[in-house]
Design an enzyme around this catalytic site. Sequence first.
Site, PDB file in Angstrom:
ATOM      1  N   ARG A  41       0.842  -1.218   0.000  1.00  0.00           N
ATOM      2  CA  ARG A  41       0.000   0.000   0.000  1.00  0.00           C
ATOM      3  C   ARG A  41       0.866   1.252   0.000  1.00  0.00           C
ATOM      4  NH1 ARG A  41      -3.349  -3.602   2.804  1.00  0.00           N
ATOM      5  NH2 ARG A  41      -1.667  -3.709   4.305  1.00  0.00           N
ATOM      6  N   GLY A  95       7.002   6.273  13.445  1.00  0.00           N
ATOM      7  CA  GLY A  95       5.792   5.453  13.321  1.00  0.00           C
ATOM      8  C   GLY A  95       4.713   6.186  12.552  1.00  0.00           C
ATOM      9  N   HIS A 134      -7.550   1.489  12.510  1.00  0.00           N
ATOM     10  CA  HIS A 134      -6.869   1.261  11.225  1.00  0.00           C
ATOM     11  C   HIS A 134      -7.616   0.222  10.397  1.00  0.00           C
ATOM     12  CE1 HIS A 134      -3.431   3.277  13.152  1.00  0.00           C
ATOM     13  NE2 HIS A 134      -3.044   3.552  11.913  1.00  0.00           N
ATOM     14  N   LYS A 176      -3.991  -4.298   8.824  1.00  0.00           N
ATOM     15  CA  LYS A 176      -2.862  -3.925   9.698  1.00  0.00           C
ATOM     16  C   LYS A 176      -2.488  -5.097  10.609  1.00  0.00           C
ATOM     17  CE  LYS A 176      -1.057  -0.271  12.595  1.00  0.00           C
ATOM     18  NZ  LYS A 176       0.214  -0.286  11.845  1.00  0.00           N
TER      19      LYS A 176
HETATM   20  P1  NAD Z   1       1.749  -3.776   2.947  1.00  0.00           P
HETATM   21  O1  NAD Z   1       1.608  -5.132   3.538  1.00  0.00           O
HETATM   22  O2  NAD Z   1       0.718  -3.290   1.978  1.00  0.00           O
HETATM   23  O3  NAD Z   1       3.192  -3.627   2.251  1.00  0.00           O
HETATM   24  C1  NAD Z   1       4.387  -4.159   2.748  1.00  0.00           C
HETATM   25  C2  NAD Z   1       5.217  -4.618   1.553  1.00  0.00           C
HETATM   26  O4  NAD Z   1       6.548  -4.956   1.982  1.00  0.00           O
HETATM   27  C3  NAD Z   1       4.636  -5.873   0.870  1.00  0.00           C
HETATM   28  O5  NAD Z   1       4.495  -5.612  -0.512  1.00  0.00           O
HETATM   29  C4  NAD Z   1       5.687  -6.945   1.144  1.00  0.00           C
HETATM   30  O6  NAD Z   1       5.781  -7.918   0.100  1.00  0.00           O
HETATM   31  C5  NAD Z   1       6.941  -6.081   1.225  1.00  0.00           C
HETATM   32  N1  NAD Z   1       8.071  -6.767   1.876  1.00  0.00           N
HETATM   33  C6  NAD Z   1       8.064  -7.541   2.987  1.00  0.00           C
HETATM   34  N2  NAD Z   1       9.290  -8.056   3.201  1.00  0.00           N
HETATM   35  C7  NAD Z   1      10.098  -7.589   2.219  1.00  0.00           C
HETATM   36  C8  NAD Z   1      11.474  -7.766   1.889  1.00  0.00           C
HETATM   37  N3  NAD Z   1      12.286  -8.541   2.640  1.00  0.00           N
HETATM   38  N4  NAD Z   1      11.970  -7.142   0.791  1.00  0.00           N
HETATM   39  C9  NAD Z   1      11.189  -6.344   0.034  1.00  0.00           C
HETATM   40  N5  NAD Z   1       9.861  -6.146   0.287  1.00  0.00           N
HETATM   41  C10 NAD Z   1       9.331  -6.760   1.361  1.00  0.00           C
HETATM   42  O7  NAD Z   1       1.844  -2.779   4.205  1.00  0.00           O
HETATM   43  P2  NAD Z   1       1.665  -1.188   4.242  1.00  0.00           P
HETATM   44  O8  NAD Z   1       0.274  -0.839   4.632  1.00  0.00           O
HETATM   45  O9  NAD Z   1       2.280  -0.563   3.021  1.00  0.00           O
HETATM   46  O10 NAD Z   1       2.561  -0.861   5.534  1.00  0.00           O
HETATM   47  C11 NAD Z   1       3.928  -1.257   5.613  1.00  0.00           C
HETATM   48  C12 NAD Z   1       4.498  -0.804   6.960  1.00  0.00           C
HETATM   49  O11 NAD Z   1       4.471   0.627   7.050  1.00  0.00           O
HETATM   50  C13 NAD Z   1       3.703  -1.305   8.189  1.00  0.00           C
HETATM   51  O12 NAD Z   1       4.621  -1.582   9.231  1.00  0.00           O
HETATM   52  C14 NAD Z   1       2.826  -0.109   8.550  1.00  0.00           C
HETATM   53  O13 NAD Z   1       2.427  -0.090   9.904  1.00  0.00           O
HETATM   54  C15 NAD Z   1       3.767   1.032   8.240  1.00  0.00           C
HETATM   55  N6  NAD Z   1       3.156   2.342   7.973  1.00  0.00           N
HETATM   56  C16 NAD Z   1       3.794   3.430   8.509  1.00  0.00           C
HETATM   57  C17 NAD Z   1       3.349   4.709   8.248  1.00  0.00           C
HETATM   58  C18 NAD Z   1       4.148   5.879   8.758  1.00  0.00           C
HETATM   59  O14 NAD Z   1       3.778   7.046   8.522  1.00  0.00           O
HETATM   60  N7  NAD Z   1       5.272   5.619   9.426  1.00  0.00           N
HETATM   61  C19 NAD Z   1       2.210   4.901   7.446  1.00  0.00           C
HETATM   62  C20 NAD Z   1       1.568   3.776   6.915  1.00  0.00           C
HETATM   63  C21 NAD Z   1       2.065   2.494   7.170  1.00  0.00           C
END
Ligand code: NAD
Length: 270
Positions: free
Chosen positions: A15, A126, A158, A162
């Site tokens: 995402r 975060g 959320h 999540k």
């Molecule tokens: P998601 O599951 O949609 O995407 C995560 C992606 O990472 C997946 O496509 C997965 O295949 C990939 N991935 C996992 N291991 C990997 C590796 N070893 N090498 C390459 N790619 C790999 O999740 P998301 O909603 O995009 O969220 C991801 C993270 O970001 C979560 O921890 C979420 O809580 C965090 N997040 C943080 C913020 C912020 O502002 N800090 C905002 C939104 C989400």
Amino acid sequence: MSDLPGIVVTGASGRMGQMLIRLVAESPAARLVGALERPGHDWIGRDVGVAMGGAALGVTVGDDPLEAFAQAQAILDFTSPEASVEFAMLAAQARAVHVIGTTGFDQDQIAKLRLAARHAVVIRAGNMSLGVNLLVGLTRKVAAALGEDFDIEIVEAHHRHKVDAPSGTALMLGEAAAEGRGVRLAQVADRGRDGITGARTPGHIGFAAIRGGDIVGEHDVIFAGPGERIRLSHVATDRAIFARGALRAALWGLGRHPGAYDMADVLGLD
Ligand code: NAD
């Protein structure tokens, strides 16, 4: 070749990954030089723009972080704690700025990120939005102003996908409230109440998590006192705020001394 800083996006199909790829590809201040996914993912070997359902961007999705980071000045990383710890070591070797949006790290993993920050710039938050980082500062101030007869509760909501709770943002808010009160969050956090819990312990900071649908992220900090209540609230309606914050952090980090930074540093809020 352009002089713009080269950026690698990890978790390209996620995402946040897709949001970041679009943002960097359209940015006049940076260029996309790499897109990573986990080994075995069906996007590996495809042009990332085409895999996302749009026009080709001239960047092929890979699964080798070492090769990708060698060409990068910065890495935007929203993946999993295990992946981000591995990337931190490799980003430090490449002396690239590592912007970590991933949440859900345990203490061991955080210690490893700190080691990497001895050799390179690591910016971890975060929540990368301006609004939430302002809310963190307000929470610290209100907690410092109010006594223990105001109970602090943090409620977050959320989307259904999540995987961690409380959210990274809820924990940031809890840390800020604890700092304001001059206590350590680990000693006062009440996470996940269930069953006969007994009465609320004075001075504790409570957490509650709601999961459902496509909620982008909502956080309330409630200060509940005798006869009155203060509620500080933030609602995210578009993930683009996190992506814009992450790119801003990467550009801010270029040329800085190695170290561990957060969004308050990037936004000049402290
Ligand atoms: P998601 O599951 O949609 O995407 C995560 C992606 O990472 C997946 O496509 C997965 O295949 C990939 N991935 C996992 N291991 C990997 C590796 N070893 N090498 C390459 N790619 C790999 O999740 P998301 O909603 O995009 O969220 C991801 C993270 O970001 C979560 O921890 C979420 O809580 C965090 N997040 C943080 C913020 C912020 O502002 N800090 C905002 C939104 C989400």
